[in-house]
Design a protein around this motif. Structure first.
Motif, PDB file in Angstrom:
ATOM      1  N   LYS A 162      -3.971   7.198 -13.273  1.00 36.31           N
ATOM      2  CA  LYS A 162      -3.492   6.999 -14.047  1.00 36.31           C
ATOM      3  C   LYS A 162      -3.122   5.390 -13.688  1.00 36.31           C
ATOM      4  O   LYS A 162      -3.623   5.013 -12.397  1.00 36.31           O
ATOM      5  CB  LYS A 162      -2.344   7.645 -13.732  1.00 36.31           C
ATOM      6  N   GLU A 163      -2.906   4.387 -14.077  1.00 39.64           N
ATOM      7  CA  GLU A 163      -2.714   3.358 -14.487  1.00 39.64           C
ATOM      8  C   GLU A 163      -1.523   2.309 -13.359  1.00 39.64           C
ATOM      9  O   GLU A 163       0.183   3.407 -14.086  1.00 39.64           O
ATOM     10  CB  GLU A 163      -3.343   2.821 -16.038  1.00 39.64           C
ATOM     11  N   PRO A 164      -1.851   1.730 -12.918  1.00 39.83           N
ATOM     12  CA  PRO A 164      -2.427   0.946 -12.504  1.00 39.83           C
ATOM     13  C   PRO A 164      -3.471   2.250 -11.221  1.00 39.83           C
ATOM     14  O   PRO A 164      -3.073   2.848 -10.132  1.00 39.83           O
ATOM     15  CB  PRO A 164      -2.335  -0.211 -12.098  1.00 39.83           C
ATOM     16  N   THR A 165      -4.627   1.777 -11.432  1.00 38.65           N
ATOM     17  CA  THR A 165      -5.573   3.574 -10.817  1.00 38.65           C
ATOM     18  C   THR A 165      -5.761   2.721  -9.202  1.00 38.65           C
ATOM     19  O   THR A 165      -5.536   3.853  -8.172  1.00 38.65           O
ATOM     20  CB  THR A 165      -7.250   3.512 -11.271  1.00 38.65           C
ATOM     21  N   ASP A 166      -5.983   1.281  -9.012  1.00 36.31           N
ATOM     22  CA  ASP A 166      -6.285   1.207  -7.353  1.00 36.31           C
ATOM     23  C   ASP A 166      -4.023   0.734  -7.132  1.00 36.31           C
ATOM     24  O   ASP A 166      -4.295  -0.420  -7.668  1.00 36.31           O
ATOM     25  CB  ASP A 166      -7.011   0.097  -7.039  1.00 36.31           C
ATOM     26  N   VAL A 167      -4.589   1.306  -5.987  1.00 32.90           N
ATOM     27  CA  VAL A 167      -2.599   1.134  -5.133  1.00 32.90           C
ATOM     28  C   VAL A 167      -3.220   1.327  -3.825  1.00 32.90           C
ATOM     29  O   VAL A 167      -3.681   1.366  -3.536  1.00 32.90           O
ATOM     30  CB  VAL A 167      -1.230   1.752  -6.242  1.00 32.90           C
ATOM     31  N   ASP A 168      -1.834  -0.093  -3.075  1.00 32.51           N
ATOM     32  CA  ASP A 168      -1.942   0.107  -1.880  1.00 32.51           C
ATOM     33  C   ASP A 168      -0.241   0.436  -1.320  1.00 32.51           C
ATOM     34  O   ASP A 168       0.136   1.084  -2.015  1.00 32.51           O
ATOM     35  CB  ASP A 168      -1.182  -1.409  -1.276  1.00 32.51           C
ATOM     36  N   ARG A 169      -1.022   1.693  -0.561  1.00 32.57           N
ATOM     37  CA  ARG A 169       0.031   2.671  -0.175  1.00 32.57           C
ATOM     38  C   ARG A 169      -0.088   2.909   1.399  1.00 32.57           C
ATOM     39  O   ARG A 169      -0.571   2.722   2.348  1.00 32.57           O
ATOM     40  CB  ARG A 169      -0.019   4.415  -0.302  1.00 32.57           C
ATOM     41  N   ARG A 170       1.101   3.372   1.523  1.00 31.71           N
ATOM     42  CA  ARG A 170       1.848   3.533   3.394  1.00 31.71           C
ATOM     43  C   ARG A 170       1.924   4.761   3.958  1.00 31.71           C
ATOM     44  O   ARG A 170       2.614   5.326   2.905  1.00 31.71           O
ATOM     45  CB  ARG A 170       3.132   2.489   3.771  1.00 31.71           C
ATOM     46  N   LEU A 171       1.006   5.422   4.181  1.00 30.55           N
ATOM     47  CA  LEU A 171       1.411   6.526   4.633  1.00 30.55           C
ATOM     48  C   LEU A 171       1.381   6.934   6.103  1.00 30.55           C
ATOM     49  O   LEU A 171       0.675   6.667   6.886  1.00 30.55           O
ATOM     50  CB  LEU A 171       0.188   7.181   4.061  1.00 30.55           C
ATOM     51  N   GLU A 172       2.005   7.809   6.121  1.00 25.62           N
ATOM     52  CA  GLU A 172       2.353   9.229   7.344  1.00 25.62           C
ATOM     53  C   GLU A 172       1.634  10.286   7.164  1.00 25.62           C
ATOM     54  O   GLU A 172       2.170  10.974   6.669  1.00 25.62           O
ATOM     55  CB  GLU A 172       3.835   8.796   7.322  1.00 25.62           C
ATOM     56  N   PRO A 173       0.813  10.425   7.955  1.00 25.34           N
ATOM     57  CA  PRO A 173      -0.079  11.433   7.893  1.00 25.34           C
ATOM     58  C   PRO A 173       0.551  13.036   8.730  1.00 25.34           C
ATOM     59  O   PRO A 173       1.291  12.773   9.495  1.00 25.34           O
ATOM     60  CB  PRO A 173      -1.497  11.627   8.526  1.00 25.34           C
ATOM     61  N   TYR A 174       0.596  14.385   7.763  1.00 26.17           N
ATOM     62  CA  TYR A 174       1.401  15.183   8.223  1.00 26.17           C
ATOM     63  C   TYR A 174       0.186  16.528   8.653  1.00 26.17           C
ATOM     64  O   TYR A 174       0.813  17.543   9.548  1.00 26.17           O
ATOM     65  CB  TYR A 174       2.423  15.851   7.549  1.00 26.17           C
ATOM     66  N   GLY A 175      -1.031  16.298   7.926  1.00 25.64           N
ATOM     67  CA  GLY A 175      -1.782  17.283   8.065  1.00 25.64           C
ATOM     68  C   GLY A 175      -3.082  17.007   6.872  1.00 25.64           C
ATOM     69  O   GLY A 175      -2.693  16.446   6.335  1.00 25.64           O
TER      70      GLY A 175
END
Length: 318
Positions: A162-175
């Motif tokens: 969905k719009e906006p398609t390209d976003v910045d994310r901070r991710l904490e990996p769980y698996g």
């Protein structure tokens, strides 16, 4: 087989530390009384196995004791060979390590069992993606896998639908989860873990920040619950249809199960049934794909929609 069960008790205590008789019984699929008898047999054989009473009690091996009785039975060796997924290991950047592990496993087997495993490996091959799925390019999979292993926060540029398609994310990996040939990252933060397709990560930076996984988080349980919820929301309604034997043979999944459960034979050899459908557009496209092998009886708006498309096609090809 008692000897196999005694070895399993030793290995469980060696790898899991202190365990109660109830926990051992659960792991082995036997009664607690059977565990008591097996522990007595191990004592008689001179194994330094001790039992502690109380709330925090249980059985344990003398510190520093390790058993060398790690021989494999044929079915166990088969399970290890068939569980191996070289394609997945390669994608995670572990291909050479996987090959080394397989080589060491093979070298540790007796000659007869090694020959048996070699024959088995030659007769089984795992190819997870579907026939019509092209191999997805997943350039950042090794970096994501490494962040999962080391527990490091990721900063990513992610493409969503969905719009906006390209976003910045901070991710904490769980698996990480491999589903139908595609890799998914389960990550926080937020009110609950979210799922991200690894092949939709456009850019990635591994930070020095330590990821915090919620206490008690179970990746397998979370994925099962999400999959169940997906299937619950997938079917938004039902359609009553008449379908030919040829059309019925082309149904799969929930539609095939519903046909078997609700279908009633009609005099002309067709079957009347109530089938689950997703969105109206998906139902329209699915039933049109069966051509003249199906007739939608209800709901009326779906029947009218298909009829309008058929008239348009007839005019176009007249």
């Amino acid at each position: 087989m008692k000897s196999s069960r005694l070895l399993s008790i030793l290995l469980l205590l060696q790898t899991g530390g202190r365990m109660t008789a109830g926990r051992l019984a659960e792991e082995l699929g036997v009664s607690v009384r059977t565990v008591y008898r097996d522990v007595e047999s191990l004592h008689a054989a001179g194994v330094p196995l001790y039992g502690d009473a109380g709330h925090r009690g249980g059985y344990r091996l003398l510190p520093g004791h390790r058993t060398r009785l790690t021989g494999l039975f044929a079915p166990e060796a088969e399970a290890l060979v068939l569980a191996g997924m070289p394609g997945a290991a390669e994608g995670l950047g572990l291909g050479p390590h996987f090959a080394d592990a397989q080589l060491k496993l093979r070298a540790a087997l007796p000659d007869a069992l090694r020959e048996h495993v070699d024959r088995l490996r030659a007769r089984f091959h795992i190819d997870a993606p579907g026939w019509y799925d092209e191999d997805d390019e997943t350039p950042f999979l090794p970096e994501v896998a490494d962040a999962v292993r080391t527990g490091r926060v990721l900063e990513v540029r992610y493409r969503r639908w969905k719009e906006p398609t390209d976003v910045d994310r901070r991710l904490e990996p769980y698996g990480l989860v491999l589903k139908a040939g595609r890799w998914y990252l389960v990550a926080g933060p937020g009110p609950g873990p979210r799922t991200y397709r690894v092949d939709q990560i456009l850019a990635l930076t591994v930070t020095d920040e330590e990821a915090v996984i919620p206490e008690g988080f179970d990746l397998a349980a979370h994925w099962r619950a999400g999959r169940a919820d997906f299937h619950r929301r997938l079917h938004q309604g039902d359609a009553v249809v008449r379908i030919s034997p040829r059309g019925a043979a082309r149904l799969t999944g929930a539609a095939a199960r519903a046909l078997a459960a609700t279908g009633t034979a009609e005099p002309d050899g067709w079957t009347r049934a109530t089938l689950p459908v997703e969105s109206p557009q998906h139902a329209h496209d699915t039933f049109l794909g069966l051509g003249a092998e199906v007739e939608v009886l209800a709901p009326e708006d779906l029947r009218d929609r298909i009829a309008a498309t058929v008239r348009t096609l007839a005019d176009r090809y007249a």
